[in-house]
Design an enzyme around this catalytic site. Structure first.
Site, PDB file in Angstrom:
ATOM      1  N   GLN A 188       0.797  -1.156  -0.067  1.00  0.00           N
ATOM      2  CA  GLN A 188       0.114   0.177  -0.192  1.00  0.00           C
ATOM      3  C   GLN A 188       0.809   1.370  -0.233  1.00  0.00           C
ATOM      4  O   GLN A 188       1.826   1.269   0.816  1.00  0.00           O
ATOM      5  CB  GLN A 188      -0.903   0.175   1.202  1.00  0.00           C
ATOM      6  CG  GLN A 188      -1.872  -1.259   1.631  1.00  0.00           C
ATOM      7  CD  GLN A 188      -2.137  -2.187   0.184  1.00  0.00           C
ATOM      8  OE1 GLN A 188      -2.357  -1.408  -0.687  1.00  0.00           O
ATOM      9  NE2 GLN A 188      -1.984  -3.420   0.408  1.00  0.00           N
ATOM     10  N   GLY A 189       0.506   2.023  -0.913  1.00  0.00           N
ATOM     11  CA  GLY A 189       1.225   3.410  -0.976  1.00  0.00           C
ATOM     12  C   GLY A 189       2.542   3.417  -2.130  1.00  0.00           C
ATOM     13  O   GLY A 189       2.818   4.509  -2.655  1.00  0.00           O
ATOM     14  N   SER A 233       1.246   2.144  -5.064  1.00  0.00           N
ATOM     15  CA  SER A 233       0.578   2.008  -6.203  1.00  0.00           C
ATOM     16  C   SER A 233       0.779   3.258  -7.266  1.00  0.00           C
ATOM     17  O   SER A 233       1.051   4.369  -6.732  1.00  0.00           O
ATOM     18  CB  SER A 233      -0.881   2.172  -5.712  1.00  0.00           C
ATOM     19  OG  SER A 233      -1.389   1.132  -5.648  1.00  0.00           O
TER      20      SER A 233
HETATM   21  N1  ARG Z   1      -3.245  -0.981  -3.999  1.00  0.00           N
HETATM   22  C1  ARG Z   1      -2.076  -0.520  -3.497  1.00  0.00           C
HETATM   23  C2  ARG Z   1      -1.706   1.000  -3.439  1.00  0.00           C
HETATM   24  O1  ARG Z   1      -2.631   1.636  -3.516  1.00  0.00           O
HETATM   25  C3  ARG Z   1      -0.914  -1.226  -4.057  1.00  0.00           C
HETATM   26  C4  ARG Z   1      -1.197  -2.698  -3.920  1.00  0.00           C
HETATM   27  C5  ARG Z   1       0.153  -3.548  -4.423  1.00  0.00           C
HETATM   28  N2  ARG Z   1       0.156  -4.742  -3.577  1.00  0.00           N
HETATM   29  C6  ARG Z   1       0.785  -5.724  -3.785  1.00  0.00           C
HETATM   30  N3  ARG Z   1       0.925  -6.817  -2.993  1.00  0.00           N
HETATM   31  N4  ARG Z   1       1.810  -5.780  -4.799  1.00  0.00           N
HETATM   32  O2  ARG Z   1      -0.816   1.522  -2.925  1.00  0.00           O
END
Ligand code: ARG
Length: 260
Positions: free
Chosen positions: A212-213, A215
């Protein structure tokens, strides 16, 4: 980034929208191998996208990539707030170090018109104050560049869950596992994974991943932007690789926004 994450409710896909709190109900179950620190000189095109609505002290929200002096590519799912609440930051590895690097407001937001069911998770943002002179990253245009066995690197300021300093630029090599790996997971298919528009990368054994973060941030191979961080089930969980939005199939429409 790059992290490890507590056990999440089984079967729940975490698509956490940027900056939003993520479900974290289980106990930690594994020590993690995170990423390593990256410098902004090795990744000058890595952009931190902060937002004034962020719950973090650093205001971190998402990642992005500088592809023109005045254009950055990020994730469509990061664009849930008013344009004037975002700031793009270049050249600042530690987001709390506000003496370093350059910042810009966002003057225009374009979301991929086919952004749906987590597919085509792209946005192009225009910088009010272009980062003139900063090296940009070229888009990968060959759909064959996404193939099992290549090892791109992901960059970001996102969650490390104590496997590294918070709010600090990190990188991790994440092997391309091939589309069949993510297509084998019903949850991933249900969540929108498609061979034509996604990249499945990371470690089936877990331990190293974007989180998270991160993305919207860059997945880089051979000096080109191969993909952008999109989603995953948890972060670095065993059996659940990271899912990236694939640049090549979107390159033609992205270009119409970059060269305007
Ligand atoms: N959706 C996440 C974000 O907003 C990124 C997720 C990526 N997750 C992963 N397991 N690669 O930051």
């Amino acid at each position: 980034m790059i992290l490890k994450r507590a056990a999440l409710i089984a079967g729940v896909l975490i698509l956490a929208s940027a900056g939003a709190a993520t479900a974290s109900t289980g106990a930690d179950r594994r020590l993690i191998v995170g990423g390593t620190l990256a410098s902004t000189s090795e990744a000058p095109w890595a952009i931190a996208l902060t937002n004034s609505n962020s719950s973090k002290q650093s205001s971190r929200w998402c990642g992005a990539t500088l592809v023109r002096a005045d254009k950055i590519i990020t994730a469509a799912h990061c664009m849930t707030k008013p344009a004037d609440s975002y700031t793009a930051i270049q050249g600042r590895a530690d987001l709390l170090d506000d003496e370093t690097g350059r910042t810009s407001a966002i003057s225009r937001i374009w979301i991929h018109p086919d952004y749906t069911n987590n597919r085509n998770d792209f946005a192009v943002l225009t910088l009010a104050q272009p980062f003139t002179g900063v090296p940009t990253l070229k888009l990968e245009t060959d759909p064959k560049a996404d193939r099992k066995g290549v090892v791109p690197t992901v960059y970001g300021w996102g969650d490390t869950e104590d496997t590294g300093p918070a709010d600090t630029l990190q990188k991790a090599a994440v092997p391309d596992l091939g589309d069949s790996t993510c297509l084998a997971d019903k949850g991933y298919v249900g969540n929108g994974y498609t061979a034509a528009t996604n990249i499945c990368a990371g470690y089936l054994e877990g331990g190293r991943d974007a989180c998270q973060g991160d993305s919207g941030g860059p997945l880089v191979l051979n000096g080109r932007l191969l993909g952008t961080v999109s989603w995953g089930r948890g972060c670095a969980d065993r059996g659940y690789p990271g899912v990236y939005a694939e640049i090549a199939p979107a390159a033609p429409i992205l270009r119409t926004q970059l060269d305007r």
